[in-house]
Design a protein around this motif. Sequence first.
Motif, short mmCIF file in Angstrom:
data_model
loop_
_atom_site.label_atom_id
_atom_site.label_comp_id
_atom_site.label_asym_id
_atom_site.label_seq_id
_atom_site.Cartn_x
_atom_site.Cartn_y
_atom_site.Cartn_z
N TYR A 108 60.45 15.87 55.26
CA TYR A 108 59.88 15.21 54.22
C TYR A 108 59.95 13.41 54.09
CZ TYR A 108 59.07 19.64 53.04
OH TYR A 108 58.59 20.87 52.27
N GLY A 109 60.57 13.39 55.28
CA GLY A 109 60.10 11.12 55.29
C GLY A 109 61.66 10.84 55.50
N ASP A 110 62.11 8.94 55.45
CA ASP A 110 62.51 8.44 55.29
C ASP A 110 63.42 8.62 53.69
OD1 ASP A 110 64.60 6.89 55.17
OD2 ASP A 110 64.28 5.30 56.84
N SER A 111 64.56 9.11 53.02
CA SER A 111 65.11 9.33 52.22
C SER A 111 65.67 7.42 51.48
CB SER A 111 65.86 10.49 51.56
OG SER A 111 65.25 11.07 51.84
N GLY A 112 65.65 6.50 52.78
CA GLY A 112 66.54 5.18 52.91
C GLY A 112 67.81 4.90 52.88
N LYS A 113 68.77 4.46 52.13
CA LYS A 113 70.05 4.09 51.84
C LYS A 113 70.99 4.79 50.99
CE LYS A 113 70.49 1.81 56.16
NZ LYS A 113 70.65 2.37 57.07
N GLN A 133 63.74 -2.83 50.51
CA GLN A 133 62.88 -2.58 51.34
C GLN A 133 63.17 -0.36 50.50
OE1 GLN A 133 63.83 -1.72 55.48
NE2 GLN A 133 61.95 0.13 55.52
N ASP A 134 64.87 0.06 50.40
CA ASP A 134 64.48 0.71 48.91
C ASP A 134 63.55 0.79 47.77
OD1 ASP A 134 66.92 3.28 50.39
OD2 ASP A 134 67.17 1.24 51.42
N SER A 136 73.65 8.55 46.44
CA SER A 136 72.12 8.61 45.18
C SER A 136 71.90 9.82 44.61
CB SER A 136 71.16 7.51 45.87
OG SER A 136 70.18 7.96 45.07
N CYS A 137 71.62 9.41 43.05
CA CYS A 137 71.23 10.54 42.13
C CYS A 137 70.20 11.55 43.42
CB CYS A 137 71.51 10.07 40.94
SG CYS A 137 72.99 9.90 40.07
N ARG A 138 69.61 11.08 43.40
CA ARG A 138 67.83 11.81 44.31
C ARG A 138 68.42 12.70 45.29
NH1 ARG A 138 65.12 9.16 47.90
NH2 ARG A 138 66.55 6.89 47.60
#
Length: 348
Positions: free
Chosen positions: A238-243, A146-147, A264-266
């Motif tokens: 701003y939203g869902d950044s996921g796992k 999903q990510d 995660s680097c993000r």
Amino acid sequence: MADKPAQVKCVIWDLDGTVWEGTLTEGGAQALRPGVADAIRELDRRGIIQSVASKNDASPALKRLEAFGLADYFLCPQISWGPKSGAVQAILDTLNLKPEAVAFVDDSPFERDEVRFAHPKVRTYDAAQAAGLPQLPECRVRFITQDSANRRKMYQADLNRQAAERDFGGSAEEFLATLGMRMEITRVTQEDLQRVEELTVRTHQLNSTGYTYSYEQLLALAQSPEHIFCICGLQDRYGDSGKVGLLLLERQAQALRLKLLIVSCRVMTRGIGSALLAYATQLAQAEGKALQAEFLETEHNRIMYITYKLAGFDEVEEDGANLLLEYAKAEPIPFPPYLAVQLPDAGA
């Protein structure tokens, strides 16, 4: 047996003669090159982000991409008359990418050589290879999570955050407090394992050891009573950044041993690593044990060593490149004040 090539995380496309046929300023760009749109959509489906480095006037080039239904696939497109190598550097900086994770596609041998000279680790491909990019080993992924399927949208949200931070008048921590960040830490389940494996493969800068595990090993760790294996998700306004983070602890006689810490680097500037370390210190205190952390320096992960040191860890053992650190303070690390953290149920 030859090693598998490193995973491509981002493809940067030229436009004239590469995405479309002909040159826009000369009346071309009336049709896409065969197979290119399908390749762009398939790479996006796999979670490989994409951008543009094109010598063109930006407004008409973007309008033509919109007419072809492709504009939304490209993050931070660099369209100007400057060198392609400068455009590539701007994309690397904006998206926080290492050159070896990037592919550049252009029909011009001169442009490919110019980029290759400035960025020798960026992989370059002739436009004749464009339609076949999804078939290359470096563009294949084992799982589509999903990510990965939502990665482009998550990167776009990151760009929106960056723009808001540039316009913000206060400090970085004050800006983070405006985001309404919510982090949920849960124990890894079998349903998480594809994303867990993806994080271990994709994350290099914020990976404490660089250890890799097979899917079967990850499943065994998730089910092991001798290990505490957690994954965390992140959301904000701003939203869902996921796992975005992993924490793996091994129960030993006198200590909890932190075997793996990945972020995660993000989200590297949003306090996720500090929050996971804070949770680890709480777990160690609850079990009446010291908290130790293994660290193996790689080409990219020096920032993780700095994270440990700033959090209060000292070196207690050294074996070549392998270090063992131990949390030296009596009190657990506090969670960042701008981050609302939901912890696993006590029995989880």
